[in-house]
Design an enzyme around this catalytic site. Structure first.
Site, PDB file in Angstrom:
ATOM      1  N   GLN A 178    -118.706 -26.192 -46.022  1.00  0.00           N
ATOM      2  CA  GLN A 178    -117.715 -25.265 -46.564  1.00  0.00           C
ATOM      3  C   GLN A 178    -116.842 -24.631 -45.490  1.00  0.00           C
ATOM      4  O   GLN A 178    -115.988 -23.801 -45.792  1.00  0.00           O
ATOM      5  CB  GLN A 178    -118.419 -24.161 -47.364  1.00  0.00           C
ATOM      6  CG  GLN A 178    -119.156 -24.638 -48.593  1.00  0.00           C
ATOM      7  CD  GLN A 178    -118.230 -25.118 -49.701  1.00  0.00           C
ATOM      8  OE1 GLN A 178    -117.019 -24.886 -49.661  1.00  0.00           O
ATOM      9  NE2 GLN A 178    -118.778 -25.796 -50.687  1.00  0.00           N
ATOM     10  N   SER A 196    -118.497 -32.962 -45.110  1.00  0.00           N
ATOM     11  CA  SER A 196    -118.207 -33.908 -46.184  1.00  0.00           C
ATOM     12  C   SER A 196    -116.722 -33.858 -46.497  1.00  0.00           C
ATOM     13  O   SER A 196    -116.165 -32.786 -46.742  1.00  0.00           O
ATOM     14  CB  SER A 196    -119.027 -33.559 -47.434  1.00  0.00           C
ATOM     15  OG  SER A 196    -118.933 -34.578 -48.406  1.00  0.00           O
ATOM     16  N   HIS A 198    -114.891 -34.664 -49.017  1.00  0.00           N
ATOM     17  CA  HIS A 198    -114.375 -34.255 -50.327  1.00  0.00           C
ATOM     18  C   HIS A 198    -114.260 -32.747 -50.467  1.00  0.00           C
ATOM     19  O   HIS A 198    -113.749 -32.243 -51.469  1.00  0.00           O
ATOM     20  CB  HIS A 198    -115.236 -34.832 -51.457  1.00  0.00           C
ATOM     21  CG  HIS A 198    -116.543 -34.144 -51.672  1.00  0.00           C
ATOM     22  ND1 HIS A 198    -116.768 -33.294 -52.738  1.00  0.00           N
ATOM     23  CD2 HIS A 198    -117.698 -34.173 -50.972  1.00  0.00           C
ATOM     24  CE1 HIS A 198    -118.009 -32.846 -52.685  1.00  0.00           C
ATOM     25  NE2 HIS A 198    -118.595 -33.359 -51.628  1.00  0.00           N
ATOM     26  N   THR A 234    -123.208 -51.513 -42.957  1.00  0.00           N
ATOM     27  CA  THR A 234    -121.895 -51.993 -42.550  1.00  0.00           C
ATOM     28  C   THR A 234    -120.929 -50.821 -42.393  1.00  0.00           C
ATOM     29  O   THR A 234    -120.758 -50.024 -43.317  1.00  0.00           O
ATOM     30  CB  THR A 234    -121.337 -52.969 -43.596  1.00  0.00           C
ATOM     31  OG1 THR A 234    -122.238 -54.068 -43.737  1.00  0.00           O
ATOM     32  CG2 THR A 234    -119.967 -53.476 -43.181  1.00  0.00           C
ATOM     33  N   CYS A 320    -124.592 -28.692 -57.035  1.00  0.00           N
ATOM     34  CA  CYS A 320    -125.832 -29.465 -56.901  1.00  0.00           C
ATOM     35  C   CYS A 320    -127.080 -28.656 -57.254  1.00  0.00           C
ATOM     36  O   CYS A 320    -128.198 -29.134 -57.111  1.00  0.00           O
ATOM     37  CB  CYS A 320    -125.964 -29.988 -55.473  1.00  0.00           C
ATOM     38  SG  CYS A 320    -124.611 -31.071 -54.977  1.00  0.00           S
TER      39      CYS A 320
END
Length: 373
Positions: A178, A196, A198, A234, A320
């Protein structure tokens, strides 16, 4: 629809999306392959990683790409704990952590680790005195979020790092999910740090973990060559490129974006303060894009549901978290379980405008009159 849940998810910017699409279309080879297409992809992957590392002020080899902050937090917390188990099994954290950290701690407790939680002041900040008291020779990890996702509290990471530095066998993990684009990211004295994309207008399903070069952790994912020994798979070049763009934009526009969010926050609080049963839980020093409040006598889930019927998107706790349980963060600062059950979060953005604030306040008034006894 009125969207006031930017701390749960931000819309991917056109620039980040375009960077992903262009990179995905241009580099078709696997960066691990030893032919010309693979070599081109690997060279671009290395270039992107150098750019991201430069933006953060770290070394390229200290960047570990992940599927997001939840994986990064799991990798850091579990990886440090398991690699350090011969030195000790004592961990210190806070009741403010995201479930991807607190869930790790619960799992480790069940496996024999000892976890202590720090006292939280009325301003939402941890007690540095309590941290000093809890530190032991067998403490192997301190895990603290830079900015709490529910209250917006900014923790004193620099001061925490100074305390942890006195214990060379103890690592400091910071969840900065955040914090990116909202406040300065402190890395001095920090051993691992998660983020993160997003949360700062990048793509879902991508993030990274900063891991100090000389720190050894145990991987969660084994098998297969990647950009690092610590996370197999990968390399996702296009996703890494999109992080690069989103991060650059977030850092460049941080001051202006937070100025806009602060203005919207002030308008919001001014309008909500007129209601006698509204209680603000976020401290005055919180980042401006997060405002946590309670309406006395009304469960947070009920108020969220009422707002949702009018097309307003807000959160009760983080996205979450488990429903119908008190907010641990709000309880920590208010010491009031009923208030914690009544709490919910509005999160703003530089994309939020005054018309949206005014419309929200009109809808809030309707819900307040419907629900307040």
């Amino acid at each position: 629809m009125l969207y006031f849940d930017y701390s749960a998810n931000t819309p991917a910017s056109e620039r980040a999306l375009r960077r992903f699409i262009e990179t995905e279309g241009r580099f078709i080879g696997n960066p691990n392959s030893v032919h010309c297409a693979g070599e081109a992809a690997r060279a671009e992957m290395n270039r992107v990683t150098r750019t991201i590392a430069s933006q953060l002020g770290v070394l390229p080899e200290e960047i570990i790409y992940t599927s997001g902050a939840s994986e990064a937090n799991n990798l850091a917390v579990k990886g440090i704990a398991r690699a350090s188990r011969h030195r000790g099994k004592h961990i210190i954290s806070t009741p403010l952590e995201h479930s991807s950290v607190s869930g790790c701690l619960t799992a480790l407790q069940e496996q024999g680790w000892e976890v202590d939680l720090l006292d939280i002041g009325r301003d939402g900040r941890i007690s540095l005195e309590h941290l000093s008291e809890l530190m032991r020779s067998d403490t192997i990890l301190v895990a603290v979020c830079a900015v709490d996702s529910e209250l917006g509290t900014v923790q004193p990471i620099g001061e925490i790092a100074e305390i942890v530095k006195k214990y060379p066998d103890c690592a400091l993990h910071v969840d900065a999910t955040q914090a990116v684009g909202k406040t300065d990211i402190i890395l001095d004295g920090v051993d691992t740090l998660s983020l993160s994309a997003h949360k700062f207008y990048g793509l879902n399903g991508t993030g990274l973990l900063f891991k100090r070069k000389d720190l050894i952790i145990e991987p969660l994912i084994h098998g297969g060559v990647s950009t690092t020994l610590y996370r197999s798979g990968t390399p996702a070049l296009a996703l890494a490129a999109s992080i690069d763009t989103a991060l650059a934009d977030a850092l460049e526009a941080q001051a202006e974006n937070m100025k806009t969010a602060a203005h919207m926050n002030a308008l919001l609080k001014s309008g909500l303060a007129k209601y006698p049963k509204v209680r603000f839980n976020s401290p005055e020093t919180a980042v401006p894009h997060i405002l946590n409040l309670s309406v006395t006598g009304v469960r947070g889930t009920d108020f969220r549901g009422a707002l949702n019927r009018y097309g307003v998107c807000v959160s009760v706790k983080s996205a979450c978290s488990v429903e119908n349980t008190p907010s641990r963060a709000v309880f920590a600062v208010s010491r009031d379980r009923k208030n914690a059950l009544s709490s919910w979060r509005i999160s703003l953005s530089h994309l939020t405008n005054e018309d949206e604030i005014n419309e929200f306040l009109q809808i809030f008034d309707k819900c307040y009159k419907e629900l307040v006894p």
